[in-house]
Design an enzyme around this catalytic site. Structure first.
Site, PDB file in Angstrom:
ATOM      1  N   PRO A  16       0.762  -1.253   0.000  1.00  0.00           N
ATOM      2  CA  PRO A  16       0.000   0.000   0.000  1.00  0.00           C
ATOM      3  C   PRO A  16       0.792   1.302   0.000  1.00  0.00           C
ATOM      4  CG  PRO A  16       0.014  -0.929   2.192  1.00  0.00           C
ATOM      5  CD  PRO A  16       0.711  -1.930   1.312  1.00  0.00           C
ATOM      6  N   CYS A  17       1.388   1.648  -1.135  1.00  0.00           N
ATOM      7  CA  CYS A  17       2.095   2.919  -1.232  1.00  0.00           C
ATOM      8  C   CYS A  17       1.129   4.105  -1.217  1.00  0.00           C
ATOM      9  CB  CYS A  17       2.970   2.957  -2.478  1.00  0.00           C
ATOM     10  SG  CYS A  17       2.103   2.642  -4.023  1.00  0.00           S
TER      11      CYS A  17
END
Length: 204
Positions: free
Chosen positions: A173-174
């Protein structure tokens, strides 16, 4: 599968003209090739609230998730150069990820359990990806905080670069990394996609 078998299958599908039969034969060929390690990766494209997503997996795990804006054809070309040229569409290797993505977008999943193949990231970028997996659902960290957490407090720009080249957005989850002032910063899938993902998690 022998060349003769493939030729016979091809003749049969041509004479029947049955698209469902053709699809079933293709799926069977992909599954057999996958079992016999005759392919380097398989892929499929799924619909999502943030647009069409290309999913690709090797024997080790999911190796790529790509937004439509990345140009799926170019992504496949790049995969061919990095994981091997034997890439086939179809098969059931990506079924678990497709289901988990459906659950995630429906608000029923907070993390992903599918195995991942992080071979496309190395060095500091790989360290960043490992840390991103630890940022809790619904939370955010600044680029500076991620830099500190990975042991390189001055590498804020490098963190941004690692996020921008993340081969597995959403799964790794950037989108949970924002600027220190709380503004979104950049995102591989576009700011609209990042905003939507954060809104989804904050609403849960």
């Amino acid at each position: 599968m022998s060349d003769t078998s493939i030729q016979l299958l091809s003749t049969k599908t041509t004479t029947t003209g049955d698209s469902e039969h053709l699809a079933a034969l293709h799926a069977a060929l992909v599954e057999r090739a996958t079992r016999e390690s005759a392919v380097d990766a398989t892929y499929r494209v799924v619909d999502s609230p943030v647009g069409a997503l290309l999913l690709a997996a090797t024997e080790a795990g999911v190796v790529r998730v790509a937004f439509d804006v990345e140009d799926h054809d170019r992504v496949l070309e790049s995969l061919g150069a990095s994981v091997g040229s034997r890439i086939l569409r179809g098969g059931n290797r990506l079924d678990p990820l497709a289901r988990e993505l459906d659950d995630y977008f429906a608000g029923g999943r907070r993390g992903f359990d599918v195995p991942v193949d992080l071979r496309l990231a190395r060095g500091f970028r790989l360290s960043v990806l490992h840390h991103l997996q630890q940022i809790p659902y619904g939370s955010t960290e600044s680029y500076g905080q991620v830099a500190v957490a990975t042991g390189s407090p001055r590498a804020v720009r490098a963190v941004g670069s690692a996020c921008a080249t993340n081969p597995l957005p959403i799964v790794v989850p950037c989108h949970r990394v924002v600027r220190s002032d709380g503004s979104l910063g950049g995102y591989l899938g576009g700011l609209g996609a990042k905003e939507r993902l954060l809104a989804l998690e904050h609403a849960a």
